[in-house]
Enzyme design. Structure first.
Site, short mmCIF file in Angstrom:
data_model
loop_
_atom_site.label_atom_id
_atom_site.label_comp_id
_atom_site.label_asym_id
_atom_site.label_seq_id
_atom_site.Cartn_x
_atom_site.Cartn_y
_atom_site.Cartn_z
N GLY A 163 45.54 46.00 44.19
CA GLY A 163 46.81 45.58 43.61
C GLY A 163 46.60 44.62 42.47
O GLY A 163 45.48 44.23 42.14
N GLY A 223 48.77 41.22 40.40
CA GLY A 223 49.91 40.33 40.42
C GLY A 223 49.80 39.26 39.36
O GLY A 223 49.13 39.44 38.34
N GLY A 224 50.46 38.13 39.61
CA GLY A 224 50.59 37.11 38.60
C GLY A 224 49.31 36.47 38.17
O GLY A 224 49.21 35.96 37.06
N MET A 225 48.30 36.43 39.01
CA MET A 225 47.06 35.76 38.66
C MET A 225 45.91 36.70 38.40
O MET A 225 44.84 36.25 38.02
CB MET A 225 46.68 34.77 39.76
CG MET A 225 47.53 33.53 39.73
SD MET A 225 46.86 32.25 40.78
CE MET A 225 48.13 31.02 40.57
N GLY A 226 46.07 37.97 38.62
CA GLY A 226 44.97 38.87 38.36
C GLY A 226 44.98 40.07 39.27
O GLY A 226 46.04 40.54 39.67
N VAL A 253 43.20 42.44 42.64
CA VAL A 253 42.52 42.44 43.92
C VAL A 253 41.87 43.80 44.09
O VAL A 253 42.49 44.83 43.84
CB VAL A 253 43.50 42.18 45.09
CG1 VAL A 253 42.75 41.98 46.39
CG2 VAL A 253 44.38 40.98 44.79
N LYS A 263 38.81 39.16 44.93
CA LYS A 263 39.95 38.70 44.16
C LYS A 263 39.48 38.03 42.87
O LYS A 263 38.62 37.17 42.89
CB LYS A 263 40.79 37.74 45.00
CG LYS A 263 41.11 38.33 46.36
CD LYS A 263 42.11 37.52 47.14
CE LYS A 263 42.42 38.22 48.46
NZ LYS A 263 43.52 37.59 49.20
N ASP A 283 54.28 28.96 49.07
CA ASP A 283 54.87 30.27 48.80
C ASP A 283 54.77 31.15 50.04
O ASP A 283 54.43 32.33 49.96
CB ASP A 283 54.18 30.93 47.60
CG ASP A 283 55.00 32.09 47.04
OD1 ASP A 283 56.23 31.95 46.95
OD2 ASP A 283 54.40 33.13 46.71
#
Length: 706
Positions: free
Chosen positions: A36, A38-41, A43, A57, A151
């Site tokens: 996947g 997302g906001g930080m990079g 996986v 990650k 979060d």
């Protein structure tokens, strides 16, 4: 309700093939598929040499140059290593591979709570109680290590065969540090799961996770968020002002959830109180017994599960293999030297983890309401700039990024001595044997051109890259130039210049050109404000020196102190406070003040009465390194910004002084030995890997890495 196995479950996209710019090897792990993004990079699904499936990650490239993000990540990773792995995920190792930073976590098989409820509906009473217990137990472990998840939400809880597992904590804080100077007033979190104080920009405490726990439990019980659905603004307003809609919850859940949803964070129970209310005990045995008695095996676990927002379109069910089959093999890159992973074993005398640290005067980042995979590493998806493929396919892009994650290592995990370590003693052989992660950039230094310091000063300002044969001079001449400090944007250097008994603050361009005087000072160092528009310095003559600031654009001078105590060594933090030492209460002790509200009382952060000087903020403002002890036998210590968790990094028997942090907050440089002929050393922030970095035959001082 029927057994979960009698229901079809939504299928998420299987792990996808790697893209041209994805890595195929990270450290010793073979990358097989993309799980996947997302906001930080991104996986990835990976395997170690023994065939174990892991989650690898990696963070997006544009965060690599953000000092606040890097320092916050490394600080959070150090805390996360102390989190008990019970009801959480375990970190296996982290490291760097030719510019690619990464973290490897245990692969948790099973759907997320969000996927399960979205596809199947509310949990059975037994599973509901198990989720409430398991997540509360995870929060106890997280909070005990000084972390706040920030979060917590259904997509960050995986329903494994052994019980719920919380993932992705410690991430929002790192992202908040990355954006604190560019997204003022925004919020880090996810609508529907954040607490009122996250909206109203109050201090973040473990109580925000307790609030999120109650929202999560209510969602698991009813299939609905207790504050409904809607835009960011609407959800934020409801969290602050509206009462939640909880439906019918069994006791004691109903009572605990309602108390955990109180608007005032100080009135909410703690995570341990939740656990006591649920199982009558806060130990692992109590939790294990409860989960064993109540937990129903979730649907057949799928490592390709991705999380969706409630209400998102669902894919059609499909069958799955126990472990995802990798996509067709791609050409592998040429073998590269393997990096040394960042693992740790704890020495017998290791201090306990520091107490949770208050986070003050922080800015927020607004959440994004997209979707993310179960093993995601960020609370919000963010568009990642497209980068051209690198010549080496194991890099995300040139100069790519630092790692950030939310995985954790078992409590009491051990520091592994790296090959370049020698028990914390100085490596006096060669600087060529650099540590994994050892800073590669040059440090600013004072270059002594003639002997005599400190009674006679003959010094230039220059740079020195550890391992080079000699420093490079930036500012030379007959003056005494000392104590160089880089501006936050690294475009300028400020330093102190003494000529014929008069001292001034000077500023030059990063290449040494364009020198000009900024202000007359009373000696000592000068320090930059976080935005680079002001300098703080010691001023005054004929009496007690005071702390002043000067605005570079117009020369406006402001006095911050006016008492009669001796004081020195001001240092401005990235969070806006100034630290310094004073004899206000006897021996030199360290204090902080708010330069924008100088009338407010100082905050004393050392209280043991032992001489403490030379304070230096870590790049993210969360820690302070300082010199502690009598001058002839002083050592380098580190403490949290509030004074808690103080501990020694060096032995304190060889006149250690003048600490300075590396840009990523992982190393500290300092000087050791006689004042006139010191050696520059460097040591990891965990106290290991101490080494000499001064080149033979040179006398350098006042090192500054950041």
């Amino acid at each position: 309700m029927e057994s979960p196995r009698s229901h079809p479950r939504s299928a998420a996209p299987a792990p996808s093939e790697l893209r041209p710019d994805d890595p195929t090897q990270v450290g010793r792990y073979r990358i097989e598929a993309r799980i996947g993004e997302g906001g930080m990079g991104a996986v990835y699904l990976g395997r170690d040499p023994g065939g174990q499936v892991v989650a690898v990650k990696v963070v997006r490239p544009d965060l690599a140059g953000n000092r606040m993000f890097l320092a916050r990540f490394h600080d959070e990773a150090a805390h996360a290593e102390r989190v008990a792995s019970f009801c959480t995920a375990q970190v296996l190792e982290h490291g760097e591979d030719l510019g690619l930073a990464y973290l490897v976590t245990e692969y948790i098989e099973g759907p997320s709570l969000l996927d399960h409820v979205t596809a199947i509906g509310p949990l059975s009473p037994g599973m509901l109680h198990g989720v409430a217990v398991g997540v509360a137990a995870a929060l106890v472990a997280i909070h005990s290590a000084g972390l706040v998840h920030r979060d917590l939400k259904p997509s960050n809880v995986l329903l494994s065969i052994s019980g719920p597992r919380v993932i992705d904590f410690g991430i929002a804080r790192a992202l908040d540090a990355a954006s604190s100077h560019t997204r003022t007033g925004q919020v880090v979190g996810t609508p529907g799961w954040f607490a009122p104080e996250q909206i109203t920009t109050q201090n973040i405490t473990p109580a925000v996770d307790v609030f999120a726990w109650s929202c999560l439990v209510a969602f698991a019980a009813t299939g609905r968020n207790p504050f409904g659905q809607g835009s960011f603004e609407l959800m934020a307003a409801r969290a602050v002002h509206a009462e939640p809609e909880l439906g019918s919850l069994p006791e004691p859940l109903s009572r605990l959830v309602r108390s955990a949803l109180l608007k005032d964070p100080e009135q909410r129970p703690g995570a341990r109180d939740l656990l006591l209310g649920l199982v009558g005990g806060a130990g692992e045995a109590d939790v294990s017994h409860t989960l064993g008695a109540s937990w129903t095996t979730p649907p057949i676990p799928r490592p390709d599960v991705t999380s969706r927002d409630p209400g998102a379109a669902q894919a059609q069910p499909q069958a799955r293999a126990q472990v995802p089959a990798p996509p067709p093999p791609r050409p592998q890159p040429q073998p590269q030297p393997q990096p040394q992973p960042h693992q740790r074993t704890a020495p017998a005398n290791e201090l306990p983890p520091p107490a949770p640290m208050p986070v003050a005067e922080r800015h927020r980042q607004a959440p994004n309401q997209g979707t993310m995979p179960s093993h995601e590493i960020a609370p919000h998806p963010v568009t990642v700039p497209q980068q051209p493929p690198d010549r080496r396919r194991t890099a995300l892009a040139a100069g790519a990024a630092v790692l950030v994650v939310a995985a954790i290592a078992a409590a009491g995990a051990y520091f592994l001595t790296r090959p370049d370590d020698n028990g914390g003693k100085a490596d006096t052989g060669s600087t060529a044997k650099a540590a994994t992660g050892f800073p590669t950039g040059p440090m600013l230094v004072r270059i002594d051109t003639e002997p005599g310091w400190p009674k006679e000063c003959h010094a230039d300002i220059g740079t020195y890259k550890p391992g080079d044969a000699a420093p490079a001079t930036l500012v030379g001449g007959p003056a005494c130039d000392t104590l160089p400090e880089r501006s936050p944007d690294h475009k300028y250097i400020a330093f102190s210049r003494s000529v014929d008994g008069a001292t001034s603050a000077q500023v030059v361009n990063a290449d040494g050109s364009g020198r000009h005087k900024v202000a007359d000072i009373a000696g000592g160092r000068v320090t930059w404000s976080p935005d680079g528009t002001r300098l703080a310095y010691m001023g005054g003559s004929g009496g007690t020196r005071q702390i002043y600031t000067v605005t570079l654009a117009n020369g406006t001078v402001t006095r911050l102190t006016g008492d009669d105590s001796a004081k020195d060594d001001p240092m401005w933090s990235s969070t806006g406070r100034i630290v310094f030492w004073s004899r206000k209460d006897g021996a030199e002790q360290i204090y902080t003040l708010d330069p924008d509200h100088p009338a407010k009382p100082w905050v004393r952060v050392t209280r043991d009465g032992v001489r403490s000087v030379d304070p230096e903020w870590s790049p993210d403002g969360s820690k302070i390194a300082y010199t502690r002890g009598p001058s002839a036998a002083s050592g380098i210590w580190v403490m949290n910004a509030d004074g808690s968790g103080g501990h020694a990094l060096t032995s304190g028997d060889a006149h250690d002084m003048d600490p300075g942090w590396s840009r990523d907050g992982r190393w500290i440089c300092y000087v050791r030995g006689p004042v006139g002929t010191p050696e520059i050393h460097a040591v990891r922030a965990d106290g290991t890997g101490d080494r000499v970095v001064t080149p033979p035959g040179k006398v350098l001082g006042h090192p500054s890495w950041s």
